[in-house]
Design a protein around this motif. Structure first.
Motif, PDB file in Angstrom:
ATOM      1  N   TYR A 137       8.208  -2.725   5.029  1.00 30.24           N
ATOM      2  CA  TYR A 137       6.843  -3.079   5.385  1.00 30.24           C
ATOM      3  C   TYR A 137       6.158  -3.688   4.171  1.00 30.24           C
ATOM      4  O   TYR A 137       6.470  -3.352   3.027  1.00 30.24           O
TER       5      TYR A 137
ATOM      6  N   GLY B  83      -5.676  -1.771   0.658  1.00 30.23           N
ATOM      7  CA  GLY B  83      -6.730  -1.434   1.595  1.00 30.23           C
ATOM      8  C   GLY B  83      -6.475  -1.870   3.029  1.00 30.23           C
ATOM      9  O   GLY B  83      -7.339  -1.690   3.890  1.00 30.23           O
ATOM     10  N   GLU B  84      -5.302  -2.461   3.273  1.00 31.91           N
ATOM     11  CA  GLU B  84      -4.999  -2.940   4.619  1.00 31.91           C
ATOM     12  C   GLU B  84      -3.847  -2.139   5.233  1.00 31.91           C
ATOM     13  O   GLU B  84      -3.193  -1.339   4.569  1.00 31.91           O
ATOM     14  N   ALA B  85      -3.607  -2.388   6.513  1.00 33.80           N
ATOM     15  CA  ALA B  85      -2.527  -1.706   7.213  1.00 33.80           C
ATOM     16  C   ALA B  85      -1.174  -2.281   6.802  1.00 33.80           C
ATOM     17  O   ALA B  85      -1.048  -3.475   6.542  1.00 33.80           O
ATOM     18  N   PRO B  86      -0.142  -1.441   6.747  1.00 30.77           N
ATOM     19  CA  PRO B  86       1.209  -1.964   6.540  1.00 30.77           C
ATOM     20  C   PRO B  86       1.623  -2.847   7.713  1.00 30.77           C
ATOM     21  O   PRO B  86       1.289  -2.548   8.865  1.00 30.77           O
TER      22      PRO B  86
ATOM     23  N   ALA C  30       7.483   5.456  -1.925  1.00 30.36           N
ATOM     24  CA  ALA C  30       6.175   5.337  -2.571  1.00 30.36           C
ATOM     25  C   ALA C  30       5.700   3.891  -2.662  1.00 30.36           C
ATOM     26  O   ALA C  30       4.529   3.641  -2.950  1.00 30.36           O
TER      27      ALA C  30
ATOM     28  N   GLN D  49       2.303  -4.164   2.470  1.00 29.31           N
ATOM     29  CA  GLN D  49       0.935  -3.654   2.554  1.00 29.31           C
ATOM     30  C   GLN D  49       0.074  -4.252   1.449  1.00 29.31           C
ATOM     31  O   GLN D  49       0.324  -4.015   0.268  1.00 29.31           O
TER      32      GLN D  49
END
Lengths: 117, 111
Positions: B35, B40-43, B103, B37
């Motif tokens: 993913y 501050g945004e969605a994955p 992480a 990311q």
């Protein structure tokens, strides 16, 4: 737009209070996941629901609880809030509960930014 | 449980190639996801591997070796907008429902 809707987008509340975060999964998705992401931290898995039933638990505090309703939307309840609970809370949904096989990735909502003051 | 390890940060120049490694330990392996990311945004989903080998999707490719518990994400022709965190996640039949992420690796693209 992933199709996953989270409300509210932002929430500011005081320590000791209780809040409810809401998630509407993509149409037809049965599985909902909740994650916490503190500043500059990775995504911490909290809990998963599949078709209304709790399926898996991660590092979710006892002060936190969640449920998935018959219409498949989910709510995450956070109580006795502490300053350290300030974070982005993400909800994700997938068609089936992982691992289901196949390319059933999880789709994420835009998150709720919780600030505890 | 699952152990997923990725480097913390990588820096590369615009137009270059960067390879982000992910190693994992799990039983009942059932797929590895990458993913992206932005802060501050969605994955957002990039790629999925369940069989050994390379999957190519435009400028992004992902490789998997199940026997080594190893995957990498290759980003080619880097653009400034590729500056983001890249997350590796593993699905396992032994951790049903616990779709857990590493992480993340922060990639910084410089001019």
């Amino acid at each position: 737009d992933s199709g996953v809707t989270q409300t509210p987008k932002h929430l500011i509340t005081a320590t000791g209070q209780r809040v409810t975060l809401r998630c509407s999964p993509r149409s037809g998705d049965l599985s909902v996941y909740w994650y916490q992401q503190s500043l500059d931290q990775g995504l911490q898995f909290l809990i998963q629901y599949y078709n209304g039933e709790e399926r898996a638990k991660g590092n979710i505090l006892e002060r936190f609880s969640a449920q998935q309703f018959p219409d498949l939307h989910s709510e995450l309840n956070l109580s006795s809030l502490e300053l350290g609970d300030s974070a982005l809370y993400f909800c994700a949904s997938s068609p089936r509960g992982l691992p289901a096989g196949g390319n059933t990735e999880a789709f994420f909502g835009q998150g709720t930014r919780l600030t505890v003051v | 449980g699952q152990n997923i390890d990725q480097p913390t940060e990588m820096t590369a120049t615009e137009g270059a190639i960067v390879q982000i490694n992910c190693t994992y330990q799990t039983s009942g392996f059932n797929g590895l996801f990458w993913y992206q990311q932005h802060a501050g945004e969605a994955p957002t989903f990039l790629s999925y591997n369940v069989l050994d080998g390379l999957e190519e999707k435009g400028r992004f490719s992902s490789f998997l070796s199940r026997s080594k518990g190893y995957s990498y994400l290759l980003l080619k022709e880097l653009q400034m907008k590729d500056s983001a965190s890249y997350l590796c996640a593993v699905s396992s039949t032994d951790s049903w429902g616990k779709f857990q992420f590493g992480a993340g690796t922060q990639v910084v693209v410089t001019p």
